[in-house]
Design a protein around this motif. Structure first.
Motif, PDB file in Angstrom:
ATOM      1  N   ALA A 222      -2.036  -4.320  -7.139  1.00  0.00           N
ATOM      2  CA  ALA A 222      -3.402  -4.741  -6.813  1.00  0.00           C
ATOM      3  C   ALA A 222      -3.521  -6.260  -6.842  1.00  0.00           C
ATOM      4  O   ALA A 222      -4.170  -6.873  -5.978  1.00  0.00           O
ATOM      5  CB  ALA A 222      -4.388  -4.103  -7.790  1.00  0.00           C
TER       6      ALA A 222
ATOM      7  N   ARG B 213       0.635  -0.315 -10.836  1.00  0.00           N
ATOM      8  CA  ARG B 213      -0.437  -0.280  -9.838  1.00  0.00           C
ATOM      9  C   ARG B 213      -1.308  -1.530  -9.953  1.00  0.00           C
ATOM     10  O   ARG B 213      -1.744  -2.094  -8.938  1.00  0.00           O
ATOM     11  CB  ARG B 213      -1.274   0.990 -10.033  1.00  0.00           C
ATOM     12  CG  ARG B 213      -0.510   2.286  -9.709  1.00  0.00           C
ATOM     13  CD  ARG B 213      -1.304   3.519 -10.137  1.00  0.00           C
ATOM     14  NE  ARG B 213      -2.486   3.683  -9.306  1.00  0.00           N
ATOM     15  CZ  ARG B 213      -2.513   4.351  -8.147  1.00  0.00           C
ATOM     16  NH1 ARG B 213      -1.392   4.904  -7.682  1.00  0.00           N
ATOM     17  NH2 ARG B 213      -3.622   4.481  -7.453  1.00  0.00           N
TER      18      ARG B 213
ATOM     19  N   GLN C 257       0.261   2.734 -14.456  1.00  0.00           N
ATOM     20  CA  GLN C 257      -0.949   1.968 -14.166  1.00  0.00           C
ATOM     21  C   GLN C 257      -0.660   0.475 -14.180  1.00  0.00           C
ATOM     22  O   GLN C 257      -1.256  -0.297 -13.418  1.00  0.00           O
ATOM     23  CB  GLN C 257      -2.041   2.306 -15.177  1.00  0.00           C
ATOM     24  CG  GLN C 257      -3.398   1.700 -14.835  1.00  0.00           C
ATOM     25  CD  GLN C 257      -3.888   2.115 -13.451  1.00  0.00           C
ATOM     26  OE1 GLN C 257      -3.797   3.288 -13.069  1.00  0.00           O
ATOM     27  NE2 GLN C 257      -4.367   1.142 -12.687  1.00  0.00           N
TER      28      GLN C 257
ATOM     29  N   ASP D 110      -8.911   0.467  -5.546  1.00  0.00           N
ATOM     30  CA  ASP D 110      -8.474   1.862  -5.664  1.00  0.00           C
ATOM     31  C   ASP D 110      -7.231   1.973  -6.542  1.00  0.00           C
ATOM     32  O   ASP D 110      -7.100   2.912  -7.343  1.00  0.00           O
ATOM     33  CB  ASP D 110      -8.184   2.432  -4.274  1.00  0.00           C
ATOM     34  CG  ASP D 110      -9.454   2.661  -3.456  1.00  0.00           C
ATOM     35  OD1 ASP D 110     -10.540   2.664  -4.065  1.00  0.00           O
ATOM     36  OD2 ASP D 110      -9.351   2.833  -2.219  1.00  0.00           O
ATOM     37  N   LEU D 111      -6.315   1.011  -6.379  1.00  0.00           N
ATOM     38  CA  LEU D 111      -5.110   1.040  -7.207  1.00  0.00           C
ATOM     39  C   LEU D 111      -5.460   0.878  -8.688  1.00  0.00           C
ATOM     40  O   LEU D 111      -4.897   1.554  -9.554  1.00  0.00           O
ATOM     41  CB  LEU D 111      -4.139  -0.057  -6.774  1.00  0.00           C
ATOM     42  CG  LEU D 111      -3.392   0.169  -5.453  1.00  0.00           C
ATOM     43  CD1 LEU D 111      -2.657  -1.092  -5.034  1.00  0.00           C
ATOM     44  CD2 LEU D 111      -2.420   1.335  -5.580  1.00  0.00           C
ATOM     45  N   ARG D 112      -6.390  -0.005  -8.966  1.00  0.00           N
ATOM     46  CA  ARG D 112      -6.777  -0.204 -10.369  1.00  0.00           C
ATOM     47  C   ARG D 112      -7.502   1.015 -10.941  1.00  0.00           C
ATOM     48  O   ARG D 112      -7.428   1.284 -12.137  1.00  0.00           O
ATOM     49  CB  ARG D 112      -7.669  -1.442 -10.479  1.00  0.00           C
ATOM     50  CG  ARG D 112      -6.941  -2.772 -10.199  1.00  0.00           C
ATOM     51  CD  ARG D 112      -7.827  -3.961 -10.493  1.00  0.00           C
ATOM     52  NE  ARG D 112      -7.108  -5.221 -10.320  1.00  0.00           N
ATOM     53  CZ  ARG D 112      -7.155  -5.959  -9.212  1.00  0.00           C
ATOM     54  NH1 ARG D 112      -7.896  -5.555  -8.180  1.00  0.00           N
ATOM     55  NH2 ARG D 112      -6.468  -7.076  -9.127  1.00  0.00           N
TER      56      ARG D 112
ATOM     57  N   GLY E 153       1.981   1.755  -3.425  1.00  0.00           N
ATOM     58  CA  GLY E 153       0.902   2.255  -4.263  1.00  0.00           C
ATOM     59  C   GLY E 153       0.536   3.688  -3.967  1.00  0.00           C
ATOM     60  O   GLY E 153      -0.064   4.370  -4.813  1.00  0.00           O
TER      61      GLY E 153
ATOM     62  N   THR F 250       0.830  -1.205   0.000  1.00  0.00           N
ATOM     63  CA  THR F 250       0.000   0.000   0.000  1.00  0.00           C
ATOM     64  C   THR F 250       0.866   1.257   0.000  1.00  0.00           C
ATOM     65  O   THR F 250       0.553   2.259  -0.666  1.00  0.00           O
ATOM     66  CB  THR F 250      -0.935  -0.001   1.217  1.00  0.00           C
ATOM     67  OG1 THR F 250      -1.718  -1.205   1.213  1.00  0.00           O
ATOM     68  CG2 THR F 250      -1.879   1.192   1.188  1.00  0.00           C
TER      69      THR F 250
ATOM     70  N   SER G  40       2.243   8.513  -5.434  1.00  0.00           N
ATOM     71  CA  SER G  40       1.571   9.060  -6.613  1.00  0.00           C
ATOM     72  C   SER G  40       2.591   9.666  -7.584  1.00  0.00           C
ATOM     73  O   SER G  40       3.547  10.314  -7.177  1.00  0.00           O
ATOM     74  CB  SER G  40       0.559  10.125  -6.193  1.00  0.00           C
ATOM     75  OG  SER G  40       1.197  11.172  -5.501  1.00  0.00           O
TER      76      SER G  40
ATOM     77  N   ASP H 246      -5.897   7.447  -4.843  1.00  0.00           N
ATOM     78  CA  ASP H 246      -4.820   7.494  -3.853  1.00  0.00           C
ATOM     79  C   ASP H 246      -5.178   6.575  -2.678  1.00  0.00           C
ATOM     80  O   ASP H 246      -6.260   6.683  -2.091  1.00  0.00           O
ATOM     81  CB  ASP H 246      -4.637   8.932  -3.359  1.00  0.00           C
ATOM     82  CG  ASP H 246      -3.507   9.047  -2.339  1.00  0.00           C
ATOM     83  OD1 ASP H 246      -2.650   8.140  -2.304  1.00  0.00           O
ATOM     84  OD2 ASP H 246      -3.501  10.029  -1.562  1.00  0.00           O
ATOM     85  N   VAL H 247      -4.263   5.683  -2.326  1.00  0.00           N
ATOM     86  CA  VAL H 247      -4.526   4.711  -1.254  1.00  0.00           C
ATOM     87  C   VAL H 247      -3.803   5.079   0.041  1.00  0.00           C
ATOM     88  O   VAL H 247      -3.798   4.293   0.991  1.00  0.00           O
ATOM     89  CB  VAL H 247      -4.105   3.293  -1.706  1.00  0.00           C
ATOM     90  CG1 VAL H 247      -4.972   2.826  -2.873  1.00  0.00           C
ATOM     91  CG2 VAL H 247      -2.628   3.244  -2.065  1.00  0.00           C
TER      92      VAL H 247
END
Length: 310
Positions: free
Chosen positions: A114, A110, A107, A215-217, A99, A96, A102, A221-222
């Motif tokens: 995920a 990310r 992608q 959220d990652l997909r 991830g 996390t 930012s 922002d996680v």
């Protein structure tokens, strides 16, 4: 007035004494061969009562020993599962954190994170469904095969956003736990409340990791999810500490049970068993006395008329 001692009276008295000597010698021989001072209740009524009480205590202590051994099995399984779960959750937190960086991840990266989080969530569920002798250690008194089940449900059906999401359900008993009696007045809980450790439904750690993966997909922002992971981590660590305390209690109980078993056996030996050396000496003395009685009887009793007629 002096009573007359007849030959028949002397014979009967002598016979009684010889039979008494034989009976005592037989009793000593039985004690020497069996090693037991009490072979029937009439030998020592008070000692028999004490022996029965001690044997009852031995049976109870043996049951406590079996309970403690079973408790160790349960607690070991829970402890191993919790330690593995804690390690997996730390890995999920690290993913996390990656991830949450930012702007530095594509992608594709990310999506890869995920996928790892999804795999970690499933590994966590496997630990949460750990079993001991066919019983789930996180489901309480429930006989469910799994403490946490996973089903898939479709949301936003018929829309471009239609997707399948996992739903996690805790199947354990809501109250109570699995306990083992390790002493007359002591019981210890040997399972763990899965709902407290892993959460339940949408609040579970599995759902949390699934939401982070989603959220990652979706490019969300996680970073804000880290505090949620920390909350679940605190719950796990708290349970690890509690299990450690109970594990130590059971181990100490096992030591006390072992000491009590030795004490009870010593008490039973002092009540039931004979002093072999003393018994052998008494037996030899009784044999000497019996032989002396036979010799004295041979010299004392006069021959009858039938003896002369032979």
């Amino acid at each position: 007035m002096i009573g007359r001692i007849t030959q028949q009276g002397m014979q009967q008295a002598t016979l009684r004494h010889l039979q008494s000597n034989l009976s005592r010698m037989s009793e000593l021989q039985q004690q020497a061969s069996s090693g037991k001072a009490i072979t029937k209740p009439s030998d020592d009524p008070a000692g028999t009562v004490d022996a029965m009480r001690i044997r009852g205590d031995q049976r109870a202590t043996a049951q406590h020993a079996r309970n403690a051994a079973d408790a160790v099995g349960w607690l070991s399984t829970v402890d191993t599962a919790l330690l593995s779960s804690t390690s997996l959750l730390r890995q999920a937190r690290d993913l996390t954190v990656q991830g949450a960086s930012s702007g530095s991840l594509s992608q594709t990266a990310r999506d890869a994170l995920a996928a790892e989080l999804d795999a970690t969530a499933e590994a966590l569920r496997a630990q949460a469904n750990a079993t001991y002798l066919g019983r789930s250690v996180f489901a309480g008194t429930s006989n469910a095969g799994e403490a946490f089940t996973m089903t898939e449900t479709v949301i936003d059906a018929g829309t471009p956003d239609e997707r399948t999401v996992p739903v996690y359900t805790f199947t354990g008993a809501g109250t109570g736990g699995v306990e083992r009696r390790i002493a007359d007045n002591t019981t210890v809980r040997v399972d763990s409340d899965g709902a407290t450790v892993f959460g339940n439904g949408d609040e579970s750690v599995f759902a949390l990791l699934g939401n982070i993966a989603a959220d990652l997909r979706n490019g969300v922002d996680v970073g804000g999810r880290l505090s949620e992971i920390d909350t679940r981590m605190d719950a796990m660590l708290g349970e690890v500490a509690a299990m450690g305390t109970r594990y130590k209690q059971v181990l100490e109980a096992q030591e006390a049970i072992s000491a009590r078993e030795v004490t009870l056996q010593s008490q039973l030996t002092s009540v039931e068993d004979v002093d072999l050396a003393e018994t052998i000496v008494q037996l030899k003395m009784q044999e000497v006395a019996y032989q002396a009685a036979l010799s004295a009887t041979q010299r004392t009793l006069q021959p009858s008329l039938l003896d002369f007629l032979r």
